[in-house]
Design a protein around this motif. Sequence first.
Motif, PDB file in Angstrom:
ATOM      1  N   HIS A  91     -11.810 -13.712   4.636  1.00 36.14           N
ATOM      2  CA  HIS A  91     -11.482 -12.409   4.320  1.00 36.14           C
ATOM      3  C   HIS A  91     -11.700 -11.562   5.537  1.00 36.14           C
ATOM      4  CE1 HIS A  91     -11.151 -13.680   0.180  1.00 36.14           C
ATOM      5  NE2 HIS A  91     -12.561 -14.072   0.436  1.00 36.14           N
ATOM      6  N   ILE A 109     -10.796  -7.418   6.738  1.00 39.27           N
ATOM      7  CA  ILE A 109     -10.467  -5.857   6.395  1.00 39.27           C
ATOM      8  C   ILE A 109     -10.477  -5.156   7.662  1.00 39.27           C
ATOM      9  CG2 ILE A 109     -11.355  -3.583   5.641  1.00 39.27           C
ATOM     10  CD1 ILE A 109     -12.805  -5.496   3.646  1.00 39.27           C
ATOM     11  N   ILE A 168      -2.817   0.381   2.134  1.00 42.99           N
ATOM     12  CA  ILE A 168      -3.832  -0.757   2.167  1.00 42.99           C
ATOM     13  C   ILE A 168      -2.919  -2.131   2.385  1.00 42.99           C
ATOM     14  CG2 ILE A 168      -5.311  -2.524   0.898  1.00 42.99           C
ATOM     15  CD1 ILE A 168      -6.627   0.140  -0.653  1.00 42.99           C
ATOM     16  N   LEU A 194      -2.625  -6.159   2.304  1.00 45.90           N
ATOM     17  CA  LEU A 194      -3.268  -7.279   1.808  1.00 45.90           C
ATOM     18  C   LEU A 194      -2.514  -8.458   2.083  1.00 45.90           C
ATOM     19  CD1 LEU A 194      -3.791  -6.093  -1.954  1.00 45.90           C
ATOM     20  CD2 LEU A 194      -5.571  -6.156  -0.217  1.00 45.90           C
ATOM     21  N   THR A 195      -3.086  -9.672   2.620  1.00 42.18           N
ATOM     22  CA  THR A 195      -2.564 -10.833   3.278  1.00 42.18           C
ATOM     23  C   THR A 195      -2.587 -11.494   1.553  1.00 42.18           C
ATOM     24  OG1 THR A 195      -3.455 -10.719   5.426  1.00 42.18           O
ATOM     25  CG2 THR A 195      -2.721 -13.051   4.394  1.00 42.18           C
ATOM     26  N   VAL A 196      -1.557 -12.171   1.453  1.00 39.51           N
ATOM     27  CA  VAL A 196      -1.139 -12.886   0.106  1.00 39.51           C
ATOM     28  C   VAL A 196      -0.484 -14.218   0.586  1.00 39.51           C
ATOM     29  CG1 VAL A 196      -0.749 -10.848  -1.273  1.00 39.51           C
ATOM     30  CG2 VAL A 196       1.037 -11.910  -0.236  1.00 39.51           C
ATOM     31  N   CYS A 248       2.614  -6.888  -9.577  1.00 38.04           N
ATOM     32  CA  CYS A 248       2.549  -5.494  -9.043  1.00 38.04           C
ATOM     33  C   CYS A 248       3.493  -4.870  -9.792  1.00 38.04           C
ATOM     34  CB  CYS A 248       2.566  -5.599  -7.695  1.00 38.04           C
ATOM     35  SG  CYS A 248       1.147  -6.127  -6.514  1.00 38.04           S
ATOM     36  N   LEU A 271       1.048  -0.107  -0.844  1.00 36.12           N
ATOM     37  CA  LEU A 271       0.145  -1.296  -0.600  1.00 36.12           C
ATOM     38  C   LEU A 271       1.095  -1.909   0.455  1.00 36.12           C
ATOM     39  CD1 LEU A 271      -0.636  -3.011  -3.916  1.00 36.12           C
ATOM     40  CD2 LEU A 271      -2.354  -2.230  -2.237  1.00 36.12           C
ATOM     41  N   LEU A 273       2.102  -5.738   1.607  1.00 30.90           N
ATOM     42  CA  LEU A 273       1.848  -6.994   1.281  1.00 30.90           C
ATOM     43  C   LEU A 273       2.475  -8.003   2.512  1.00 30.90           C
ATOM     44  CD1 LEU A 273       2.976  -7.333  -2.333  1.00 30.90           C
ATOM     45  CD2 LEU A 273       0.679  -6.907  -1.432  1.00 30.90           C
TER      46      LEU A 273
END
Length: 95
Positions: free
Chosen positions: A6, A8, A33, A35-37, A47, A82, A84
């Motif tokens: 992980h 950040i 923010i 986020l790696t998905v 979402c 967000l 992604l």
Amino acid sequence: MTLGAHRIELLQYDPPAQKHEPTSPSHAGVVHIALTVRDLDAVIDVCGRHGWQVVGAPHLMASGPRAGTRIIYLDGPRGGHLELIAPPQLPNQQF
């Protein structure tokens, strides 16, 4: 900051003075923010069921160190944004 698989990233940009409030999550100065998905389409679907709206269509990075990565922004139902990020999957890759 990285902890195992992980990561950040906290970034702060000091944008030039603007005459109006930025309206897109991709504008300088907008807080979001990222986020790696693994499965971008599945995360967009989840979402969406919770009121998040996609902004445009996923962008595919065609060249450079992130070639093959898909990126999209979402606007939250109560504000907020967000980003992604779905890198191309490598065999046995976990995150």
